[in-house]
Design a protein around this motif. Structure first.
Motif, PDB file in Angstrom:
ATOM      1  N   HIS A  32       6.835 -11.063  19.360  1.00 40.77           N
ATOM      2  CA  HIS A  32       7.039  -9.727  19.904  1.00 40.77           C
ATOM      3  C   HIS A  32       5.840  -8.821  19.588  1.00 40.77           C
ATOM      4  O   HIS A  32       5.379  -8.055  20.435  1.00 40.77           O
ATOM      5  CB  HIS A  32       8.344  -9.134  19.352  1.00 40.77           C
ATOM      6  N   HIS A  69       3.136  -9.779  21.798  1.00 42.04           N
ATOM      7  CA  HIS A  69       3.435  -9.293  23.156  1.00 42.04           C
ATOM      8  C   HIS A  69       2.991  -7.843  23.320  1.00 42.04           C
ATOM      9  O   HIS A  69       2.471  -7.454  24.376  1.00 42.04           O
ATOM     10  CB  HIS A  69       4.935  -9.417  23.419  1.00 42.04           C
ATOM     11  N   MET A 101      -0.720  -7.849  23.883  1.00 42.31           N
ATOM     12  CA  MET A 101      -1.125  -8.421  25.177  1.00 42.31           C
ATOM     13  C   MET A 101      -0.737  -7.542  26.359  1.00 42.31           C
ATOM     14  O   MET A 101      -1.408  -7.556  27.390  1.00 42.31           O
ATOM     15  CB  MET A 101      -0.480  -9.809  25.367  1.00 42.31           C
ATOM     16  N   GLY A 149      -0.150  -2.372  30.372  1.00 42.29           N
ATOM     17  CA  GLY A 149       0.964  -2.078  31.276  1.00 42.29           C
ATOM     18  C   GLY A 149       0.997  -2.876  32.561  1.00 42.29           C
ATOM     19  O   GLY A 149       2.056  -3.212  33.064  1.00 42.29           O
ATOM     20  N   VAL A 200      -0.142 -10.271  30.437  1.00 43.12           N
ATOM     21  CA  VAL A 200       1.314 -10.261  30.611  1.00 43.12           C
ATOM     22  C   VAL A 200       1.772  -8.809  30.662  1.00 43.12           C
ATOM     23  O   VAL A 200       1.175  -7.928  30.049  1.00 43.12           O
ATOM     24  CB  VAL A 200       2.076 -11.016  29.497  1.00 43.12           C
ATOM     25  N   GLU A 201       2.829  -8.559  31.408  1.00 45.82           N
ATOM     26  CA  GLU A 201       3.316  -7.194  31.574  1.00 45.82           C
ATOM     27  C   GLU A 201       4.509  -6.955  30.649  1.00 45.82           C
ATOM     28  O   GLU A 201       5.181  -7.895  30.229  1.00 45.82           O
ATOM     29  CB  GLU A 201       3.680  -6.973  33.044  1.00 45.82           C
ATOM     30  N   PRO A 202       4.749  -5.690  30.295  1.00 43.28           N
ATOM     31  CA  PRO A 202       5.818  -5.384  29.324  1.00 43.28           C
ATOM     32  C   PRO A 202       7.147  -6.025  29.708  1.00 43.28           C
ATOM     33  O   PRO A 202       7.586  -5.941  30.854  1.00 43.28           O
ATOM     34  CB  PRO A 202       5.910  -3.856  29.386  1.00 43.28           C
ATOM     35  N   LYS A 203       7.772  -6.660  28.730  1.00 46.10           N
ATOM     36  CA  LYS A 203       9.057  -7.326  28.959  1.00 46.10           C
ATOM     37  C   LYS A 203      10.102  -6.851  27.959  1.00 46.10           C
ATOM     38  O   LYS A 203      11.200  -7.427  27.896  1.00 46.10           O
ATOM     39  CB  LYS A 203       8.879  -8.851  28.835  1.00 46.10           C
ATOM     40  N   THR A 204       9.786  -5.824  27.164  1.00 47.10           N
ATOM     41  CA  THR A 204      10.759  -5.276  26.218  1.00 47.10           C
ATOM     42  C   THR A 204      10.660  -3.753  26.249  1.00 47.10           C
ATOM     43  O   THR A 204       9.638  -3.192  26.651  1.00 47.10           O
ATOM     44  CB  THR A 204      10.475  -5.733  24.767  1.00 47.10           C
ATOM     45  N   ILE A 205      11.730  -3.105  25.808  1.00 49.44           N
ATOM     46  CA  ILE A 205      11.740  -1.648  25.728  1.00 49.44           C
ATOM     47  C   ILE A 205      10.520  -1.170  24.928  1.00 49.44           C
ATOM     48  O   ILE A 205       9.838  -0.221  25.305  1.00 49.44           O
ATOM     49  CB  ILE A 205      13.036  -1.173  25.010  1.00 49.44           C
ATOM     50  N   GLU A 206      10.257  -1.831  23.806  1.00 47.43           N
ATOM     51  CA  GLU A 206       9.158  -1.409  22.948  1.00 47.43           C
ATOM     52  C   GLU A 206       7.818  -1.510  23.677  1.00 47.43           C
ATOM     53  O   GLU A 206       6.945  -0.638  23.541  1.00 47.43           O
ATOM     54  CB  GLU A 206       9.126  -2.275  21.672  1.00 47.43           C
ATOM     55  N   PHE A 208       7.326  -1.393  26.956  1.00 47.44           N
ATOM     56  CA  PHE A 208       7.250  -0.344  27.972  1.00 47.44           C
ATOM     57  C   PHE A 208       6.864   0.990  27.329  1.00 47.44           C
ATOM     58  O   PHE A 208       6.044   1.736  27.863  1.00 47.44           O
ATOM     59  CB  PHE A 208       8.597  -0.193  28.695  1.00 47.44           C
ATOM     60  N   ILE A 209       7.465   1.302  26.200  1.00 43.72           N
ATOM     61  CA  ILE A 209       7.147   2.569  25.522  1.00 43.72           C
ATOM     62  C   ILE A 209       5.677   2.590  25.106  1.00 43.72           C
ATOM     63  O   ILE A 209       4.962   3.567  25.333  1.00 43.72           O
ATOM     64  CB  ILE A 209       8.071   2.770  24.302  1.00 43.72           C
TER      65      ILE A 209
END
Lengths: 320, 320, 320, 320, 320, 320
Positions: free
Chosen positions: B248, B251, B254, B258, B266-272, B274-275
């Motif tokens: 995580h 992630h 990486m 955004g 890789v694009e955001p895949k978790t709330i954290e 995205f924030i």
């Protein structure tokens, strides 16, 4: 009842038995009971199958992910060939081997023999003149042989079958080295890029025969980042590896998708990196083209619409 | 002759002397001889300067990259303020310190004190509850303190000055933790993302006071890849660090740009994630906006066209 | 027969009765007669339902848009949970209230209580220091209270349920004010932007419980234009409202989608407008992420592919 | 000394005097003193000018924004025609009118007479059959006559001169009504769209002869939003105006840029709106094309590269 | 049993017989046997049809591509009107003509009479003043009359029916000539562009009544290239055709898609080419809009979502 | 005075005389008179030059487009090498040949000998097995030999020098045939595509030594369309040329830019077309990369920013 031919050779109205890998299974409720929908594959292709009768008897005889023995005849549904199955059960290896069952025959595979492709790859590596690159590549082949022989190059899209990664790498090695010669690039570096560019896929994907899925690291870090870490660790273990050479090899891994919108955080900045990205893209596309042409069912000069490539493809011209 | 005010305070028709860092120097041949063009900076800003007379005498008195003592008056060229220089020489530290010369006053810097921002950062880290993340972040601060205090966040564009990276991280920590609370995200992870997302910049850029340039690894591997390798190595050194937590954290590194076309493989895949990406982008943009507004020379309600943002900006409203 | 749990709590093999809102109904002819397909919702979610038997008896017992009483058991179709219904009829309010029927329990709703969110919003408005903005916001809350409490924030995509707009605004108010503080922006203006940016949605959408549709003005003018007209009219009714403040408030409405290709005819030109656009986009995305994660049926660490976000999402990490 | 011809008629080696509007003035310091750079315009075009001698005498004789009397000869600098000025002073109207000075001759203007274009526009409006639209359009013409006659259609790009908006509207009215007939669209609505689509430009731009700039509302709200508010207010003042007709007229204003990425928050949803957007785009482009062709200095069949259109243009074909 | 109305006039619950063209036929296996799915068209529209009973008797009574006589009643499936067929057989021309069968009534066609449109086109050509263009256009009409009268303008998307190309060209001629007049363009050239721009479609598509498909040359070369070759060959056959005129006519063919991403290798570089591209795009779009509005089954003011245009369309306003 | 070295070999502080082609000349008025700015080239490169003194004497001694004899010394302006010229006059061939003047030495040229590349090309053609393709290619070489030997491949961007088209084609032939072998494509077709894909450039560009410009047909029709017409005419002249082969060859011409947004109206639909487009793009890019690397003046490991490629390039690695 005779044995069914390979899936790629299945003709209009055939009946018989065969061994396959079942990769999908669904018990679909319909008004008058249930229907078994499943997908079968062998080394040469994949086919949808249906079973209408005696659902109760057959539905626990197999699961997705198992090798199965099937009795069926070919049929056509919405222009696609299918199997109408009448009997199905999981393979009983000791007994079925006597009938000729072999795992590798039932898993979708690269068209060339894996041993042959592996030999070609090692020959490429033996030709490397730069001592550090040679050590590095020998270590890759030694450490990851089992996976490098079996892995697909992707979950779907291109070379998505057993030995697909090896097929992809071996073809790129041939083509990449020729281009390196033509453009006075460093042939050893191009070969290093070819062999290492997708090395992160060994961690990005988990592969069981007939089933490639993204791992946690694959989803969260991606094969470009995972490959970079693997390469850095291997090079750290090689004493005296020159730092500019390390940076260049890592650049090949990072830039091999060619453009940022294709997922490369840095774009090619050397002749070798431009060659690698071009060869990778071309090989991936031609694999899709050839597959679309060979799998197209129709008699027309052109294939049906290829959604990913966004066009039809011409089948009409005799190959040499 | 009096001392010149800070660059950001320079007014229409001022004359005096001052200490600066020279960041660019060019001897330009013109028809009637030569002209010295150079750029000066202090903690508050940057300014172009020209010297027309006695070129022979002054041209070897200083080089780009050196601190200099200058006598000059302000002038205007194509709507921009400049310095018309009459005397210049490199600083002689022992002697000039008596006149008040201090290196840090002559290097373009974040507006807040570095000590104050560093204290804020350590307070953030002390609040971390997850033991593994706390160990990791303490190690980052311990291992990279010197660089983390000095480094700019970028070569140009945003926070491109001494202490800029620290300013960027400290502001993101404040904002990111609030957002984590608002969206029930893992606050420790968001803070880890904030502190580590640009850690690769310590290798991507080389920084001499007033001069950030891309390193070889910066150009060839990029700060996202470099940061991943640094994080992986630090985590490898922490025994018992959970593997899903590692994935995580990586992630976050990486995916922090955004989108793939912005350089994240890789694009955001978790709330954290995205924030983190939203906070990073907003902080970078607002730094540019504030800078454009504060540096705009005109008296209009709107700034001149901002090429990178592709718009003018409104200056007209009183801030609270 | 027991009462069915909330839709979000429905488990594998449950049978019982319950009250729902029917939002879709179709009588589909099949070879051997007809089949009733419909969709049911309660405050917590939505589910597909089928009825195979006694079609003639049930088909006129309810229509889309009505509250219904249903007897059913859970089943699975193509990996999705469904209800196999055996009895259905429209609710008879006087009688069914005795069994616990309440309209608001049957309409898909924001997870938080509307009264609680409304109280939070009024508290925000009370804190406003600028007298003109305070008058303006009080008027908005007074004039549109009924709608602001009930309206969804969109027809689909994000916050598409009863109270969704209020949930969106209240969360943005919390986050937006913190960001205003962090970036020395005008907190009152940011709050005004938060409350007014989607005010045009009250005219863009018509909302009946469980059913939001685009109005004629919604389709032809859009919520950005409609919101501008509403704001202009309210401000015209407040004597002494400063003109530059009016222009700035209107700018927040016009620019809140952040980019022209997202539908904002002007792009953010102030710190406040940048903050508003960032907060709006982040809140909309996180609502989708959280929903996708909580509704994902599978046991994997990752959700199925999210078409709109174009990725899978990570579910694996324990929240604080 | 003879009078200079119109700017569009200036030939290679001409000398004389003339009246112009000065739209830009800069006193540029050069090594050996100063140089006066300025821009002059008349009704037919614009030209750069330089004054080298007697700077002290002339530099306070005029300012940007004033009408001037000039003595000069033509010269060429980097392939562009310029004026080398020897005398300049601001116009003294009482005295200079005797020499033929007229303000309107010195301001860059549409090629057709404003009175003639205005007559054409009123004829269009008289032909409207729908009573509500006729009332609305008559009101527009009555309320905004002064501005509608003078305003440019844009600050730069297309129709950026006195009377440019009127020229744009009149041409679109002719073309738009023909298209409405051809496609059985509502001719009255198309005409309403033509006259109202850019009405917000009266507030978006402030215009002094020779100088259009963006207003605060222009930058912060934009002409699409400003136009919508103006239209809404005018329609509110017309009793009995049907609501669906109002929505359609507003739709024309909101959608006239045709696509979101061109700044229209809603895209055309009616035949009339599609026609309006197409006619607007074509008229704007052809104005640029014609201008580029007529202003191109070279003798080639093709113009120089047109940066905004991204191409060269063909001049070679005889017009009918 | 009465005769069915035209497809575009089919109402809710009608029963009767009629003549149609069958354009698609599929024998779909279902659990309890087989089902015949097919598509029927007449001059006014297209409709899906199903036959459930007596499959054995009917399945060889007709094939796709044949005219058929059908007995059926209307029904609704997933909101779309369908025909539930009870009898079907291929047309027996000698006998069925007595019942009023005519080929052209059964093929989806342009709404206007082909003879009328053709007369309009020849009138346009007669008005050409340039002698070379007149010769060229007369030759086009003479050489390709049969195809130009029958051909559709596209396989799908717009004007995809008998006479569609002629309808497209005739409307564009009317509109294009008006625009040429309005913008002082060469009217003859615009008309030449209108008539020739899609001439390559005669080779790109093969057309049998009701069935347009891409030819080999259509797929491999495309109508822009094919049209260029046709135009070049025709012009080569006209002695004394000026070379600059030839180049301009060819430019109109090459650039008529307006932008490279729409398939034009060169972009418009003349007033005439800009007009042609705008008229072509507008006519294609309005044909889709009008069709979507007239075919939309619902009672709402707006159509259902139009996938290709990416929006709903407004049906609410009374046309003149 | 010694002879100047080749432009690519010019070092820091050199003085001497040489023969060059002058490709640009401008007499720029400056305050104290005039300055002569011009550009010189030889086979190896291009350089800016200035002449300050005796303008009157030299300004009519040469024109752009003429070969000149120059006396000069090297100097540096804004980091770029220049020539400060003291004498210049046009070449007097009879006399200057005695000093070693040869036209071809003064025109920017491909690095390899044209005779050698031509021999390589004819060898490729001799190897063709398909009789029709062999006839076609022999005819191309025979009919266009003079141009094919001299033409550049583009006006700017890549291979923009004498023999550049031949260099491009010969390299693509080598690489393309290898790829054809590797992918079991038709080698003859790939070679045909290589030789014919840019054949339209012979009409798109007009070329005088050192000066390529777009022709009228080049601007209005473009090399893809022109090439198609040329190929069609040549094939029409070869009796018995199979039609499917013709269509395939034409497809290669039409699709060789690979994507519509790059100017190809049809996209590759065969293995051969994919290979051709990939090889064309790679060869064009690598020509730019190699040129940028070899011309970069600095001592850094990386080149300056390459505007067209949008990146810096790595120079640091030793080539094999």
């Amino acid at each position: 009842m005779t044995r069914l031919p390979r899936i790629s050779d299945l003709a209009g109205d055939t009946e018989g038995w065969g061994f396959f890998l079942c990769t999908y299974k669904e018990l679909r409720p319909i008004r008058s009971g249930e229907l078994l929908l499943f997908t079968l594959q062998d080394a040469t292709g994949q086919i949808s199958a249906k079973l209408f009768d005696d659902i109760e008897r057959f539905k626990d005889e197999f699961e997705a992910g198992e090798f199965v023995r099937v009795e069926a005849r070919t049929t056509t549904f919405q222009g696609q060939q299918q199997l109408a199955v009448t009997h199905i059960r999981r393979v009983n290896p000791p007994q079925d081997r006597l009938q000729g069952f072999r795992e590798e025959d039932c898993v979708l595979s690269a068209p060339r023999s894996i041993d042959e492709m592996w030999a070609e790859l090692t020959t490429h590596v033996e030709s490397v003149r730069d001592p550090h690159i040679r050590v590095l590549l020998n270590r890759v082949l030694a450490d990851h042989q089992a996976q490098l022989r079996e892995w697909p190059a992707a979950q779907q899209i291109h070379h998505a079958y057993r030995g697909g990664l090896l097929e992809h790498v071996v073809k790129m090695a041939d083509v990449g080295r020729h281009l390196a010669g033509a453009y006075e690039a460093n042939e050893d570096l191009v070969l290093a890029g070819v062999i290492l560019h997708d090395i992160g896929k060994l961690q990005e994907l988990t592969y069981e025969p007939g089933d490639a899925t993204y791992s946690r690291d694959g989803n969260l870090v991606g094969h470009i980042g995972l490959g970079l870490v693997m390469v850095r660790e291997m090079i750290n273990g090689i004493s005296g590896f020159p730092d500019d050479l390390r940076a260049h090899v890592e650049h090949l891994v990072m830039s091999h998708h060619g453009r940022r919108e294709h997922g490369s955080p840095v774009e090619p900045k050397t002749i070798e990196a431009f060659i690698l990205a071009a060869v990778d893209e071309l090989d991936a596309k031609l694999n899709q083209v050839r597959r679309a042409v060979s799998e197209d069912p129709g008699a027309d000069e052109f294939t049906v619409w290829h959604r990913r490539l966004g066009r039809v493809l011409f089948k009409g011209f005799p190959r040499p």
